[in-house]
Motif scaffolding. Structure first.
Motif, PDB file in Angstrom:
ATOM      1  N   ARG A 140      30.247  50.479  75.873  1.00 56.95           N
ATOM      2  CA  ARG A 140      29.713  51.629  75.556  1.00 56.95           C
ATOM      3  C   ARG A 140      30.543  52.555  75.106  1.00 56.95           C
ATOM      4  O   ARG A 140      31.563  52.836  76.100  1.00 56.95           O
ATOM      5  N   GLU A 175      27.703  58.745  73.831  1.00 57.62           N
ATOM      6  CA  GLU A 175      28.231  59.636  74.797  1.00 57.62           C
ATOM      7  C   GLU A 175      26.378  59.830  75.490  1.00 57.62           C
ATOM      8  O   GLU A 175      25.729  58.927  75.279  1.00 57.62           O
ATOM      9  N   ASP A 176      26.799  59.469  77.193  1.00 52.19           N
ATOM     10  CA  ASP A 176      25.859  59.825  77.741  1.00 52.19           C
ATOM     11  C   ASP A 176      25.515  61.104  78.074  1.00 52.19           C
ATOM     12  O   ASP A 176      26.262  62.106  77.018  1.00 52.19           O
ATOM     13  N   GLU A 177      24.402  61.750  78.977  1.00 51.70           N
ATOM     14  CA  GLU A 177      24.189  63.546  79.327  1.00 51.70           C
ATOM     15  C   GLU A 177      25.497  64.140  79.066  1.00 51.70           C
ATOM     16  O   GLU A 177      25.583  65.976  79.766  1.00 51.70           O
ATOM     17  N   ALA A 178      26.692  63.575  80.204  1.00 57.28           N
ATOM     18  CA  ALA A 178      27.876  64.001  80.670  1.00 57.28           C
ATOM     19  C   ALA A 178      28.645  63.617  79.433  1.00 57.28           C
ATOM     20  O   ALA A 178      29.905  65.065  79.653  1.00 57.28           O
ATOM     21  N   LYS A 218      30.076  61.670  78.265  1.00 52.35           N
ATOM     22  CA  LYS A 218      31.400  60.736  78.313  1.00 52.35           C
ATOM     23  C   LYS A 218      30.800  59.400  77.299  1.00 52.35           C
ATOM     24  O   LYS A 218      29.686  58.828  77.448  1.00 52.35           O
ATOM     25  N   MET A 219      31.422  58.304  77.079  1.00 48.07           N
ATOM     26  CA  MET A 219      31.414  57.205  76.666  1.00 48.07           C
ATOM     27  C   MET A 219      30.958  56.396  77.473  1.00 48.07           C
ATOM     28  O   MET A 219      31.677  55.443  77.641  1.00 48.07           O
ATOM     29  N   ASN A 220      29.620  55.810  77.643  1.00 49.07           N
ATOM     30  CA  ASN A 220      28.689  55.294  78.590  1.00 49.07           C
ATOM     31  C   ASN A 220      28.018  54.659  78.790  1.00 49.07           C
ATOM     32  O   ASN A 220      26.620  53.651  79.114  1.00 49.07           O
ATOM     33  N   ARG A 221      27.309  54.699  77.515  1.00 52.96           N
ATOM     34  CA  ARG A 221      25.978  53.790  76.284  1.00 52.96           C
ATOM     35  C   ARG A 221      25.969  52.858  75.645  1.00 52.96           C
ATOM     36  O   ARG A 221      27.243  52.763  74.677  1.00 52.96           O
ATOM     37  N   SER A 222      25.453  51.976  75.603  1.00 58.79           N
ATOM     38  CA  SER A 222      25.434  50.981  74.555  1.00 58.79           C
ATOM     39  C   SER A 222      24.824  50.923  73.671  1.00 58.79           C
ATOM     40  O   SER A 222      23.967  52.510  73.755  1.00 58.79           O
ATOM     41  N   ASP A 229      21.533  50.907  75.020  1.00 61.83           N
ATOM     42  CA  ASP A 229      20.629  51.836  75.797  1.00 61.83           C
ATOM     43  C   ASP A 229      20.435  53.327  74.838  1.00 61.83           C
ATOM     44  O   ASP A 229      19.842  53.827  75.548  1.00 61.83           O
ATOM     45  N   THR A 230      20.951  52.980  74.130  1.00 65.95           N
ATOM     46  CA  THR A 230      20.408  54.349  73.163  1.00 65.95           C
ATOM     47  C   THR A 230      19.925  54.242  71.478  1.00 65.95           C
ATOM     48  O   THR A 230      18.679  54.479  71.055  1.00 65.95           O
TER      49      THR A 230
END
Length: 147
Positions: free
Chosen positions: A53, A56-59, A61-65, A68-69
């Motif tokens: 991960r 970046e997510d919508e916030a 933060k490095m939270n997506r792989s 995911d993207t």
């Protein structure tokens, strides 16, 4: 196996003036098979990278792989990741897998990244490659299955 992973907005690899692999957003993966590595190490590393991960997510933060993207991967062989710089000024590479085994594991690893559901482009094992990238972040991560 050792890998240097860079989050990129684009990357390409050129051999003899011809682009042989390129991606838009995703991961540039420089990969080196070490002596004693086998398919188990390649499987483990490919699965870990696919789920890492670092996007970046919508916030923000490095939270997506990369999965995911919907990003892609450019996998490039890089035996110099085996460099031993502990003695003198010239690095040694004796801990890298022998060329035939290194090439087999490189191809296998790229296939395992593809099998994770990631669009995958590759370089050319043993070729004099020119790699271009636009590092995003920058985010650069070192991984080693022996560690």
């Amino acid at each position: 196996m050792r890998a240097l992973i860079q989050r990129v907005t684009e990357a390409s690899v050129t051999v003899d003036g011809e682009v042989i692999g390129e991606i838009c957003a995703g991961l540039l993966i420089l990969i080196c098979a070490m002596q004693g590595d086998g398919e188990a190490e390649a499987d483990k590393l490919a699965a870990k990278i696919a789920k890492l991960r670092i996007f970046e997510d919508e916030a923000g933060k490095m939270n997506r792989s990369v999965l995911d993207t919907g990003g892609a991967a450019l996998v490039v062989s890089q035996f110099t990741l085996a460099a031993d710089t502990s003695r003198g000024n010239r690095p040694g590479f004796s801990t890298a897998a022998p060329p035939a085994e290194g090439e087999r594991l490189y191809e296998y690893f790229a296939g395992q990244v593809r099998a994770q559901g990631i669009e995958t482009a590759t370089g050319s094992f043993g070729a004099d490659m020119k790699v271009r990238l636009l590092n995003d972040g920058p985010v650069t991560i070192w991984m080693d299955t022996a560690a």
